[in-house]
Design a protein around this motif. Structure first.
Motif, short mmCIF file in Angstrom:
data_model
loop_
_atom_site.label_atom_id
_atom_site.label_comp_id
_atom_site.label_asym_id
_atom_site.label_seq_id
_atom_site.Cartn_x
_atom_site.Cartn_y
_atom_site.Cartn_z
N SER A 1 -4.31 -16.52 -5.38
CA SER A 1 -3.99 -16.81 -6.77
C SER A 1 -2.64 -16.18 -7.12
O SER A 1 -2.10 -15.36 -6.37
CB SER A 1 -5.08 -16.24 -7.67
N GLU A 2 -2.17 -16.55 -8.30
CA GLU A 2 -0.90 -16.01 -8.79
C GLU A 2 -0.96 -14.48 -8.88
O GLU A 2 -0.03 -13.79 -8.47
CB GLU A 2 -0.62 -16.61 -10.19
N ASP A 3 -2.08 -13.96 -9.39
CA ASP A 3 -2.25 -12.50 -9.51
C ASP A 3 -2.11 -11.82 -8.14
O ASP A 3 -1.47 -10.78 -8.00
CB ASP A 3 -3.65 -12.16 -10.05
N ARG B 1 -0.59 -12.93 -5.44
CA ARG B 1 0.79 -13.02 -4.94
C ARG B 1 1.69 -12.01 -5.66
O ARG B 1 2.53 -11.36 -5.04
CB ARG B 1 1.34 -14.43 -5.16
N LEU B 2 1.50 -11.91 -6.98
CA LEU B 2 2.35 -10.98 -7.75
C LEU B 2 2.14 -9.54 -7.28
O LEU B 2 3.09 -8.79 -7.07
CB LEU B 2 2.03 -11.08 -9.25
#
Ligand SMILES: CCCCCCCC/C=C\CCCCCCCC(=O)SCCNC(=O)CCNC(=O)[C@H](O)C(C)(C)COP(=O)(O)OP(=O)(O)OC[C@H]1O[C@@H](n2cnc3c(N)ncnc32)[C@H](O)[C@@H]1OP(=O)(O)O
Length: 259
Positions: A74-76, A78-79
């Protein structure tokens, strides 16, 4: 402490076998060669694809660093990964690679604890690391980073749909697995081959399936072969504490057989 930790990581990196079998350069224990290009594990394979997913079978996959981003992240996730990679640039944090099956030198090390080395070798040839045994996106997606100065290991973890316990939430056993894996990694980096002697977990809030959490572990105390560690699991915004744990790891005694 720092010197011994750096030396331990250097040894582990050599033990775990770098691409092409090359050891780490002696002066650069944090060398990016441990995890070449440490950036992306993008593949064409669809997330959640079970049959035909090459991750299960090819030797390339068995030796691939699975702690790099893939399409199921998810984006979280990856961040957070990018944040820790950024923190790793000055050498204070280190991204720890992770494989389905790549224990060449560690396998050799472990063998001394077994009376029947031949039988053990056969068993190990089929073995896979438990948290890496499910297909991409379905189970344990995680990456670990270690801070040698602070004796801490952080694991960013996204639990997939095959880890369900109560509907919509992670199974307690899956949570315990990731706690054990994070504490175990912290222990092994700190003192070498060690096993969990005790693990005490408080499950405080259920973890939603598919969410990203951060497992923070640290060494609290060392007494001879005994290593006391603790950890907590928090949400990405750090507002929710999902679990807390304390543990004892014991460094294996080369004079004692495991079986
Ligand atoms: C740059 C790249 C770097 C990459 C780095 C990546 C590294 C990552 C690599 C790899 C990470 C792996 C992560 C995996 C994590 C998973 C770990 C597991 O799940 S382990 C499976 C579950 N655990 C077992 O099956 C153990 C079963 N138990 C045993 O085998 C023994 O009990 C053992 C080995 C734990 C201890 O046995 P003894 O014979 O060596 O030692 P004794 O004498 O019994 O105990 C030593 C001391 O510890 C205390 N002790 C032992 N067990 C205790 C307990 N349960 N509670 C309290 N104290 C205990 C004893 O009282 C004694 O203390 P006194 O020295 O007298 O003060």
């Amino acid at each position: 402490m720092l010197r011994s930790c750096v030396s331990r990581l250097r040894t582990l990196a050599v033990q775990r076998g770098l691409p092409g079998g090359a050891p780490l350069p002696a002066k650069d224990p944090w060398s990016p060669r441990v995890n070449p290009g440490a950036g992306r594990r993008e593949r064409a394979a669809k997330p959640g694809c079970v049959r035909g997913d090459p991750r299960s079978f090819s030797s390339e996959v068995m030796h691939m660093d699975l702690s790099l981003p893939n399409p199921s992240w998810s984006e979280d996730m990856r961040l957070l990964f990018d944040q820790f990679m950024k923190k790793s640039e000055d050498g204070s944090w280190k991204h720890l690679p992770s494989y389905k099956s790549k224990f060449t030198q560690e396998t050799e090390d472990i063998k001394i604890y077994f009376p029947d080395a031949k039988l053990m070798k056969e068993k190990l040839s089929q073995a896979q690391l438990f948290p890496r045994s499910l297909e991409e996106g379905l189970g344990f997606e995680y990456a670990m980073f270690h801070n040698c100065v602070e004796d801490r290991t952080v694991c960013i973890f996204q639990g997939g749909p095959y880890l369900q316990g109560v509907p919509g939430f992670l199974h307690g056993g899956a949570i315990a697995t990731m706690i054990d894996a994070t504490l175990g990694t912290c222990a092994v980096v700190a003192i070498g081959v060690a096993m969990t002697a005790s693990l005490n977990i408080s499950f405080k809030r259920p973890i939603p399936l598919g969410s990203v959490v951060v497992i923070n572990s640290q060494v609290d105390k060392v007494e001879g072969r005994k290593l006391f560690l603790s950890c907590n699991i928090r949400s990405v915004d750090e507002k929710t504490v999902y679990s807390e744990a304390t543990s004892l790891f014991v460094k294996l005694d080369p004079k004692t057989r495991l079986t």
